[in-house]
Motif scaffolding. Sequence first.
Motif, PDB file in Angstrom:
ATOM      1  N   GLU A 427       0.850  -1.190   0.000  1.00 42.80           N
ATOM      2  CA  GLU A 427       0.000   0.000   0.000  1.00 42.80           C
ATOM      3  C   GLU A 427       0.886   1.241   0.000  1.00 42.80           C
ATOM      4  O   GLU A 427       1.623   1.485   0.958  1.00 42.80           O
ATOM      5  N   LEU A 428       0.807   2.019  -1.078  1.00 37.49           N
ATOM      6  CA  LEU A 428       1.573   3.252  -1.216  1.00 37.49           C
ATOM      7  C   LEU A 428       0.630   4.456  -1.219  1.00 37.49           C
ATOM      8  O   LEU A 428      -0.592   4.302  -1.278  1.00 37.49           O
ATOM      9  N   ILE A 429       1.208   5.636  -1.162  1.00 37.79           N
ATOM     10  CA  ILE A 429       0.443   6.881  -1.154  1.00 37.79           C
ATOM     11  C   ILE A 429       0.846   7.686  -2.386  1.00 37.79           C
ATOM     12  O   ILE A 429       2.035   7.989  -2.574  1.00 37.79           O
ATOM     13  N   LEU A 430      -0.114   8.011  -3.230  1.00 31.81           N
ATOM     14  CA  LEU A 430       0.160   8.777  -4.439  1.00 31.81           C
ATOM     15  C   LEU A 430      -0.329  10.213  -4.263  1.00 31.81           C
ATOM     16  O   LEU A 430      -1.528  10.465  -4.158  1.00 31.81           O
ATOM     17  N   HIS A 431       0.625  11.149  -4.214  1.00 33.47           N
ATOM     18  CA  HIS A 431       0.305  12.576  -4.169  1.00 33.47           C
ATOM     19  C   HIS A 431       0.257  13.102  -5.601  1.00 33.47           C
ATOM     20  O   HIS A 431       1.143  12.811  -6.408  1.00 33.47           O
ATOM     21  N   THR A 432      -0.747  13.893  -5.934  1.00 29.49           N
ATOM     22  CA  THR A 432      -0.827  14.507  -7.252  1.00 29.49           C
ATOM     23  C   THR A 432      -1.115  15.996  -7.117  1.00 29.49           C
ATOM     24  O   THR A 432      -1.944  16.405  -6.302  1.00 29.49           O
ATOM     25  N   VAL A 433      -0.407  16.780  -7.913  1.00 29.35           N
ATOM     26  CA  VAL A 433      -0.590  18.230  -7.976  1.00 29.35           C
ATOM     27  C   VAL A 433      -0.897  18.591  -9.419  1.00 29.35           C
ATOM     28  O   VAL A 433      -0.155  18.208 -10.334  1.00 29.35           O
ATOM     29  N   ASP A 434      -1.997  19.296  -9.630  1.00 31.03           N
ATOM     30  CA  ASP A 434      -2.384  19.716 -10.978  1.00 31.03           C
ATOM     31  C   ASP A 434      -1.290  20.608 -11.550  1.00 31.03           C
ATOM     32  O   ASP A 434      -1.008  21.687 -11.031  1.00 31.03           O
ATOM     33  N   ALA A 435      -0.664  20.173 -12.629  1.00 33.86           N
ATOM     34  CA  ALA A 435       0.587  20.774 -13.076  1.00 33.86           C
ATOM     35  C   ALA A 435       0.394  22.137 -13.747  1.00 33.86           C
ATOM     36  O   ALA A 435      -0.701  22.490 -14.191  1.00 33.86           O
ATOM     37  N   LEU A 436       1.503  22.871 -13.824  1.00 30.89           N
ATOM     38  CA  LEU A 436       1.537  24.137 -14.550  1.00 30.89           C
ATOM     39  C   LEU A 436       1.338  23.872 -16.039  1.00 30.89           C
ATOM     40  O   LEU A 436       1.978  23.004 -16.620  1.00 30.89           O
ATOM     41  N   ARG A 437       0.414  24.610 -16.644  1.00 32.61           N
ATOM     42  CA  ARG A 437       0.210  24.511 -18.083  1.00 32.61           C
ATOM     43  C   ARG A 437      -0.114  25.893 -18.636  1.00 32.61           C
ATOM     44  O   ARG A 437      -0.577  26.771 -17.924  1.00 32.61           O
ATOM     45  N   GLN A 438       0.114  26.061 -19.926  1.00 33.12           N
ATOM     46  CA  GLN A 438      -0.132  27.331 -20.575  1.00 33.12           C
ATOM     47  C   GLN A 438      -1.121  27.223 -21.722  1.00 33.12           C
ATOM     48  O   GLN A 438      -1.352  28.186 -22.445  1.00 33.12           O
ATOM     49  N   THR A 439      -1.708  26.031 -21.906  1.00 28.01           N
ATOM     50  CA  THR A 439      -2.762  25.851 -22.899  1.00 28.01           C
ATOM     51  C   THR A 439      -4.018  25.358 -22.192  1.00 28.01           C
ATOM     52  O   THR A 439      -3.931  24.701 -21.148  1.00 28.01           O
ATOM     53  N   PRO A 440      -5.191  25.655 -22.723  1.00 31.63           N
ATOM     54  CA  PRO A 440      -6.445  25.316 -22.024  1.00 31.63           C
ATOM     55  C   PRO A 440      -6.640  23.822 -21.841  1.00 31.63           C
ATOM     56  O   PRO A 440      -6.194  22.997 -22.647  1.00 31.63           O
ATOM     57  N   GLN A 441      -7.311  23.478 -20.760  1.00 29.71           N
ATOM     58  CA  GLN A 441      -7.636  22.102 -20.403  1.00 29.71           C
ATOM     59  C   GLN A 441      -9.113  22.067 -20.037  1.00 29.71           C
ATOM     60  O   GLN A 441      -9.582  22.913 -19.271  1.00 29.71           O
ATOM     61  N   PRO A 442      -9.880  21.100 -20.536  1.00 23.19           N
ATOM     62  CA  PRO A 442     -11.284  21.011 -20.107  1.00 23.19           C
ATOM     63  C   PRO A 442     -11.377  20.753 -18.606  1.00 23.19           C
ATOM     64  O   PRO A 442     -10.465  20.185 -17.998  1.00 23.19           O
ATOM     65  N   ALA A 443     -12.472  21.147 -18.019  1.00 25.79           N
ATOM     66  CA  ALA A 443     -12.706  20.860 -16.606  1.00 25.79           C
ATOM     67  C   ALA A 443     -12.867  19.357 -16.402  1.00 25.79           C
ATOM     68  O   ALA A 443     -13.366  18.645 -17.270  1.00 25.79           O
ATOM     69  N   GLY A 444     -12.416  18.870 -15.250  1.00 26.35           N
ATOM     70  CA  GLY A 444     -12.586  17.470 -14.909  1.00 26.35           C
ATOM     71  C   GLY A 444     -11.724  16.546 -15.737  1.00 26.35           C
ATOM     72  O   GLY A 444     -10.719  16.945 -16.321  1.00 26.35           O
ATOM     73  N   LEU A 445     -12.108  15.279 -15.777  1.00 21.82           N
ATOM     74  CA  LEU A 445     -11.410  14.277 -16.580  1.00 21.82           C
ATOM     75  C   LEU A 445     -12.185  14.030 -17.867  1.00 21.82           C
ATOM     76  O   LEU A 445     -13.393  13.812 -17.839  1.00 21.82           O
ATOM     77  N   THR A 446     -11.467  14.075 -18.984  1.00 21.34           N
ATOM     78  CA  THR A 446     -12.066  13.895 -20.307  1.00 21.34           C
ATOM     79  C   THR A 446     -11.129  13.019 -21.130  1.00 21.34           C
ATOM     80  O   THR A 446     -10.182  12.431 -20.605  1.00 21.34           O
ATOM     81  N   GLY A 447     -11.369  12.973 -22.430  1.00 15.25           N
ATOM     82  CA  GLY A 447     -10.476  12.244 -23.320  1.00 15.25           C
ATOM     83  C   GLY A 447      -9.148  12.937 -23.525  1.00 15.25           C
ATOM     84  O   GLY A 447      -8.202  12.326 -24.038  1.00 15.25           O
ATOM     85  N   GLN A 448      -9.050  14.224 -23.155  1.00 17.68           N
ATOM     86  CA  GLN A 448      -7.778  14.947 -23.249  1.00 17.68           C
ATOM     87  C   GLN A 448      -6.950  14.660 -22.007  1.00 17.68           C
ATOM     88  O   GLN A 448      -7.393  14.886 -20.882  1.00 17.68           O
ATOM     89  N   ALA A 449      -5.728  14.148 -22.198  1.00 22.09           N
ATOM     90  CA  ALA A 449      -4.883  13.790 -21.069  1.00 22.09           C
ATOM     91  C   ALA A 449      -4.617  14.998 -20.186  1.00 22.09           C
ATOM     92  O   ALA A 449      -4.339  16.098 -20.671  1.00 22.09           O
ATOM     93  N   ARG A 450      -4.693  14.780 -18.890  1.00 23.25           N
ATOM     94  CA  ARG A 450      -4.441  15.815 -17.897  1.00 23.25           C
ATOM     95  C   ARG A 450      -3.179  15.415 -17.146  1.00 23.25           C
ATOM     96  O   ARG A 450      -3.103  14.334 -16.567  1.00 23.25           O
ATOM     97  N   HIS A 451      -2.182  16.299 -17.148  1.00 21.48           N
ATOM     98  CA  HIS A 451      -0.886  15.968 -16.548  1.00 21.48           C
ATOM     99  C   HIS A 451      -0.815  16.471 -15.112  1.00 21.48           C
ATOM    100  O   HIS A 451      -1.188  17.611 -14.811  1.00 21.48           O
ATOM    101  N   PHE A 452      -0.323  15.607 -14.234  1.00 20.03           N
ATOM    102  CA  PHE A 452      -0.117  15.942 -12.832  1.00 20.03           C
ATOM    103  C   PHE A 452       1.352  15.726 -12.466  1.00 20.03           C
ATOM    104  O   PHE A 452       2.011  14.842 -13.012  1.00 20.03           O
ATOM    105  N   ASP A 453       1.845  16.542 -11.550  1.00 18.92           N
ATOM    106  CA  ASP A 453       3.122  16.260 -10.906  1.00 18.92           C
ATOM    107  C   ASP A 453       2.835  15.249  -9.802  1.00 18.92           C
ATOM    108  O   ASP A 453       2.169  15.575  -8.815  1.00 18.92           O
ATOM    109  N   GLY A 454       3.294  14.032  -9.984  1.00 21.51           N
ATOM    110  CA  GLY A 454       3.001  12.973  -9.036  1.00 21.51           C
ATOM    111  C   GLY A 454       4.187  12.638  -8.154  1.00 21.51           C
ATOM    112  O   GLY A 454       5.343  12.751  -8.573  1.00 21.51           O
ATOM    113  N   THR A 455       3.906  12.239  -6.923  1.00 17.33           N
ATOM    114  CA  THR A 455       4.934  11.789  -5.983  1.00 17.33           C
ATOM    115  C   THR A 455       4.408  10.560  -5.253  1.00 17.33           C
ATOM    116  O   THR A 455       3.330  10.616  -4.644  1.00 17.33           O
ATOM    117  N   ILE A 456       5.157   9.461  -5.331  1.00 14.10           N
ATOM    118  CA  ILE A 456       4.785   8.252  -4.604  1.00 14.10           C
ATOM    119  C   ILE A 456       5.500   8.252  -3.265  1.00 14.10           C
ATOM    120  O   ILE A 456       6.725   8.381  -3.198  1.00 14.10           O
TER     121      ILE A 456
END
Length: 511
Positions: A427-456
């Motif tokens: 059992e591990l702990i996955l931290h995710t931070v919504d990453a810095l981006r400069q192009t628009p991203q749809p709200a929520g989760l969609t078919g467009q990949a959403r990148h996070f800065d992750g830390t296990i």
Amino acid sequence: MKRLATRGALVAVAGIVFTGLAVHPGATADPAGCVLVGTVGTPEIGADPSTAGLEAFSPATATLPDQIYFRTSTETFNRRWSFTARDGNIYVKEAATHGGWRSMPLPGCLAGNIAGVSADDDEVLAVDRDGRFYTLDHALSAPKDWNWSTRYGTPLWTGPGNTLPPGTLDWTWSVLSANEDHVWRDAVGNNHPVGLAKVSHVFALTDGGTRIRYVDPWLPVDHSYEVGMPAGGRFRAVALSTSGSTSLVVNRHGDLYTRLYDFDISGADKVFFRYSYEDQPGLREAADMLSERIDVGTAAIALPAPDWLRQPKVPGEITNRISIHKTGIGSDARELRVEGASDGRTGYWTKQLTADEWSFVATDQPLTGERLANTANDRSVDPSVAASPYSYAGRSPAGWTATVESFDIANSPTPLRVDFGNGVGLELILHTVDALRQTPQPAGLTGQARHFDGTIEVPVNVSNSGAAQPGPIRDFLAGALGGRRFTDFGVDVTDRDFRIDGLGVTLARTP
């Protein structure tokens, strides 16, 4: 976002005509024929403590309250001035005086078209009847220095403008600044200097009170960034107020929470800031932003970001009219107010952010908010708010499988289960931070990949007992995670799959 940009550099950028900027549908742009440049987003160069220019404003003819006690989306105040939006216009007075309202002259495209206004620090944000943003600068200075801008969004607060997210129930303007706040305090108690260009956000309560979206004027013109809600995301708020990046929410049962959170505090702005999940014993606080960024002898910003803090129940009748405002230096210098009644008199309940008890201030004004049940027991978890439906599972090329349950883009961390077969699992702990981006991203989760800065994160008990763990776990900890307690990996998520870069595994959405 906090920035080190100079006034000259930003003004030069603002003079460029930007074409072809990507704008997310539903988050547009300049109203036709109304482009106001203004100075907002540039470092402040001092404030005029006089009232010069106020005398040119016409006395108000509308019936207005003698005093403003709450920062809402139609009545608001900062340290010097009170503002209210009525009948499409904005009225202003000195905050310390009773009465004395004057009608604020507005650009032609705003006059008669204002639907709301919110002030914090030296900025005021107004929205028109279509939800478009207009920002007034120098709001701690004399009225002669005030000016409006329609600029909003990347690059560098020179974008084409933005709007309130669809379905906004409540909204507020927030500014954290070097001039007023000086510093803010992270989750382990270290103070960090505020950047010269401040942190300014619109915070909007949406999705029936179950999500908070924040709209940063330095980020893409969209509505994609969020603050996770209390109770693991299962809280339904009926009101929101934010000042100096500290948000206050309440539900219909009178459960109150506060949280210090913005884009920079979240851990997302790695270009300008240094963050760490590791313990940092004995490291000193940095004197300024540059020292903190480059001097590893100073404490980095501790992650994860500060979580929601449950506030004590108000010991009396309350409504959903809530407010938070700054009272001095540092992110703990905040006053909370909740409209209510006590012993037959109306007014508001108040406390300092870190105080243990509420006190009552009588105003004898009619209650205008919706009365709340204010139950004695904790009703923070709303049964009508389901856990996130996004769960994923998959097998790695190395043969182990991984599972992520109920992933929510705004609520971190998330449990990460790794199974090696034969009943051996980790059992591990996955931290995710919504990453810095400069192009628009749809709200929520969609078919467009959403990148996070992750830390296990490897739990302490597992890390301390590594030698005693089964062989597959020892090999995974030493190999895939390099023997570290915290390992950074990029994480890319869609509504169909979940990829953890560096581990070579892509998980598929499960029912």
